[in-house]
Write an enzyme that holds these catalytic residues in place. Structure first.
Site, PDB file in Angstrom:
ATOM      1  N   CYS A 228     -11.000   3.096  -0.695  1.00 30.76           N
ATOM      2  CA  CYS A 228      -9.722   3.609  -0.194  1.00 30.76           C
ATOM      3  C   CYS A 228      -9.392   2.851   1.076  1.00 30.76           C
ATOM      4  O   CYS A 228     -10.278   2.578   1.891  1.00 30.76           O
ATOM      5  CB  CYS A 228      -9.826   5.109   0.101  1.00 30.76           C
ATOM      6  SG  CYS A 228      -8.336   5.794   0.847  1.00 30.76           S
TER       7      CYS A 228
ATOM      8  N   HIS B 165      -8.056   3.663   3.781  1.00 33.22           N
ATOM      9  CA  HIS B 165      -8.270   4.302   5.080  1.00 33.22           C
ATOM     10  C   HIS B 165      -9.737   4.339   5.510  1.00 33.22           C
ATOM     11  O   HIS B 165     -10.042   4.468   6.685  1.00 33.22           O
ATOM     12  CB  HIS B 165      -7.771   5.749   5.041  1.00 33.22           C
ATOM     13  CG  HIS B 165      -6.286   5.876   4.995  1.00 33.22           C
ATOM     14  ND1 HIS B 165      -5.522   5.325   3.997  1.00 33.22           N
ATOM     15  CD2 HIS B 165      -5.421   6.492   5.837  1.00 33.22           C
ATOM     16  CE1 HIS B 165      -4.258   5.610   4.218  1.00 33.22           C
ATOM     17  NE2 HIS B 165      -4.162   6.308   5.322  1.00 33.22           N
TER      18      HIS B 165
ATOM     19  N   GLU C 196      -5.202   9.366   9.565  1.00 33.45           N
ATOM     20  CA  GLU C 196      -3.793   9.354   9.986  1.00 33.45           C
ATOM     21  C   GLU C 196      -3.586  10.154  11.261  1.00 33.45           C
ATOM     22  O   GLU C 196      -2.646   9.899  12.007  1.00 33.45           O
ATOM     23  CB  GLU C 196      -2.902   9.837   8.852  1.00 33.45           C
ATOM     24  CG  GLU C 196      -3.105   8.894   7.680  1.00 33.45           C
ATOM     25  CD  GLU C 196      -1.939   8.707   6.771  1.00 33.45           C
ATOM     26  OE1 GLU C 196      -1.150   9.631   6.636  1.00 33.45           O
ATOM     27  OE2 GLU C 196      -1.852   7.598   6.183  1.00 33.45           O
TER      28      GLU C 196
ATOM     29  N   CYS D 196      -3.717  -0.927  -2.002  1.00 33.69           N
ATOM     30  CA  CYS D 196      -4.005   0.478  -2.299  1.00 33.69           C
ATOM     31  C   CYS D 196      -4.991   0.580  -3.467  1.00 33.69           C
ATOM     32  O   CYS D 196      -4.747   0.028  -4.546  1.00 33.69           O
ATOM     33  CB  CYS D 196      -2.694   1.159  -2.659  1.00 33.69           C
ATOM     34  SG  CYS D 196      -2.872   2.883  -3.093  1.00 33.69           S
TER      35      CYS D 196
ATOM     36  N   ASP E  97       0.872  -1.176   0.000  1.00 34.67           N
ATOM     37  CA  ASP E  97       0.000   0.000   0.000  1.00 34.67           C
ATOM     38  C   ASP E  97       0.906   1.222   0.000  1.00 34.67           C
ATOM     39  O   ASP E  97       2.103   1.125   0.284  1.00 34.67           O
ATOM     40  CB  ASP E  97      -0.884  -0.014   1.269  1.00 34.67           C
ATOM     41  CG  ASP E  97      -1.780   1.216   1.342  1.00 34.67           C
ATOM     42  OD1 ASP E  97      -2.328   1.610   0.305  1.00 34.67           O
ATOM     43  OD2 ASP E  97      -1.898   1.804   2.435  1.00 34.67           O
ATOM     44  N   SER E  98       0.303   2.358  -0.272  1.00 31.94           N
ATOM     45  CA  SER E  98       1.057   3.604  -0.203  1.00 31.94           C
ATOM     46  C   SER E  98       1.468   3.927   1.240  1.00 31.94           C
ATOM     47  O   SER E  98       2.342   4.758   1.445  1.00 31.94           O
ATOM     48  CB  SER E  98       0.209   4.744  -0.755  1.00 31.94           C
ATOM     49  OG  SER E  98      -1.023   4.786  -0.055  1.00 31.94           O
TER      50      SER E  98
HETATM   51  N1  DGL Z   1      -3.847   3.849  -0.069  1.00 31.36           N
HETATM   52  C1  DGL Z   1      -4.523   4.902  -0.769  1.00 31.36           C
HETATM   53  C2  DGL Z   1      -5.757   4.303  -1.479  1.00 31.36           C
HETATM   54  O1  DGL Z   1      -6.318   3.322  -1.055  1.00 31.36           O
HETATM   55  C3  DGL Z   1      -4.929   6.027   0.145  1.00 31.36           C
HETATM   56  C4  DGL Z   1      -3.773   6.884   0.606  1.00 31.36           C
HETATM   57  C5  DGL Z   1      -3.033   7.547  -0.540  1.00 31.36           C
HETATM   58  O2  DGL Z   1      -3.541   8.516  -1.128  1.00 31.36           O
HETATM   59  O3  DGL Z   1      -1.948   7.096  -0.853  1.00 31.36           O
HETATM   60  O4  DGL Z   1      -6.162   4.824  -2.477  1.00 31.36           O
END
Ligand code: DGL
Length: 255
Positions: free
Chosen positions: A178, A180, A146, A70, A7-8
């Site tokens: 997403c 989060h 976050e 992600c 993931d990011s």
């Molecule tokens: N992990 C990203 C997503 O699910 C969210 C956070 C980001 O913008 O990197 O799209």
């Protein structure tokens, strides 16, 4: 079986949690690219390049399948990852769409980062199936999570600001597109009342049935490219226990 999840950043741990619940025996290597988060406001080319680098790091650790936790990376990079690496690659978009189509009565909402919504990845697949789609980018949801603001007045006001249109459109199903957003599920559900909420982390874990075997030593290794603020707090919040991450201060190698 060793499975890589990337993931990011930290949010993809919601996918790790769902995969672990379904496959308690597998070995999981997780990479969160905290040095370069967010991906959600980057160009498609950059998201693909970062995704290839994350995947290469995990492949070098010996993983036999890749889960792209992600949504932004899943929206842009899955074909490139499949072309580049010879292992099964599972993104979160298709499982989320399938689950929505199974449950909807015809009006589906999709929320995600600006890049995910701009890609049209969810909307196109849903429209092909003949349902009405309402989409909305919700960029402030990521920093709220976050900061640990998963409930309370500020969060409720941001939920109202972003989801008002979807509520007025009378959607019956909402995809949380997403990593989060599952952490905001309670506030979102309170706001949208009877709307069915699809957490793509559960959907992707289910989609792994038949692709991976529940075998291994139940190990979990966590790697991050930076010790971002609140990292330990978020690991414990999402996984329910404190796990020690390894910080890759040099980042991941270029592909
Ligand atoms: N992990 C990203 C997503 O699910 C969210 C956070 C980001 O913008 O990197 O799209």
């Amino acid at each position: 079986m060793k499975v890589g999840i990337f993931d990011s950043g930290v949010g993809g741990l919601t996918v790790l949690r769902a995969v672990r619940n379904r496959f308690p025996k597998i070995d999981i290597v997780y990479l969160g690219d905290t040095a370069r988060v967010p991906y959600g406001n980057k160009s498609p080319q950059t998201v693909v390049r970062y995704s290839l680098e994350c995947a290469k790091f995990l492949l070098d650790k010996g993983v036999e399948a890749l889960v792209v936790a992600c949504n932004t990376a899943s929206s842009y990079a899955v074909p490139a990852l499949r072309d580049y690496f010879g292992v099964p690659v599972i993104g979160v978009v298709e499982p989320g769409v399938e689950e929505a189509l199974r449950l909807t009565e015809g009006k589906v909402g999709v929320i995600g980062t600006p890049a995910t919504i701009r890609s049209g990845s969810y909307q196109e697949k849903l429209k092909e199936a003949g349902v009405e789609v309402f989409s909305k980018a919700c960029p402030l949801f990521v920093p709220l999570v976050e900061e640990g603001l998963i409930e309370g007045d500020i969060t409720r006001r941001v939920v109202d600001m972003y989801l008002k249109e979807l509520k007025e459109a009378k959607i019956d199903t909402l995809i949380l597109g997403c990593t989060h957003y599952p952490l905001l599920k309670r506030e979102i559900q309170n706001y949208l009342k009877d709307v069915r909420i699809i957490d793509s982390s559960d959907a992707v874990a289910r989609a792994l049935e038949g692709i991976i075997e529940n075998e291994g030593n139940s190990s979990t290794e966590l790697f991050f490219t930076d010790r971002s603020q609140n990292l330990d707090f978020l690991i414990e919040l999402i996984l329910g226990k404190p796990l020690k991450p390894t910080i890759l201060s040099e980042g991941v190698p270029k592909v």
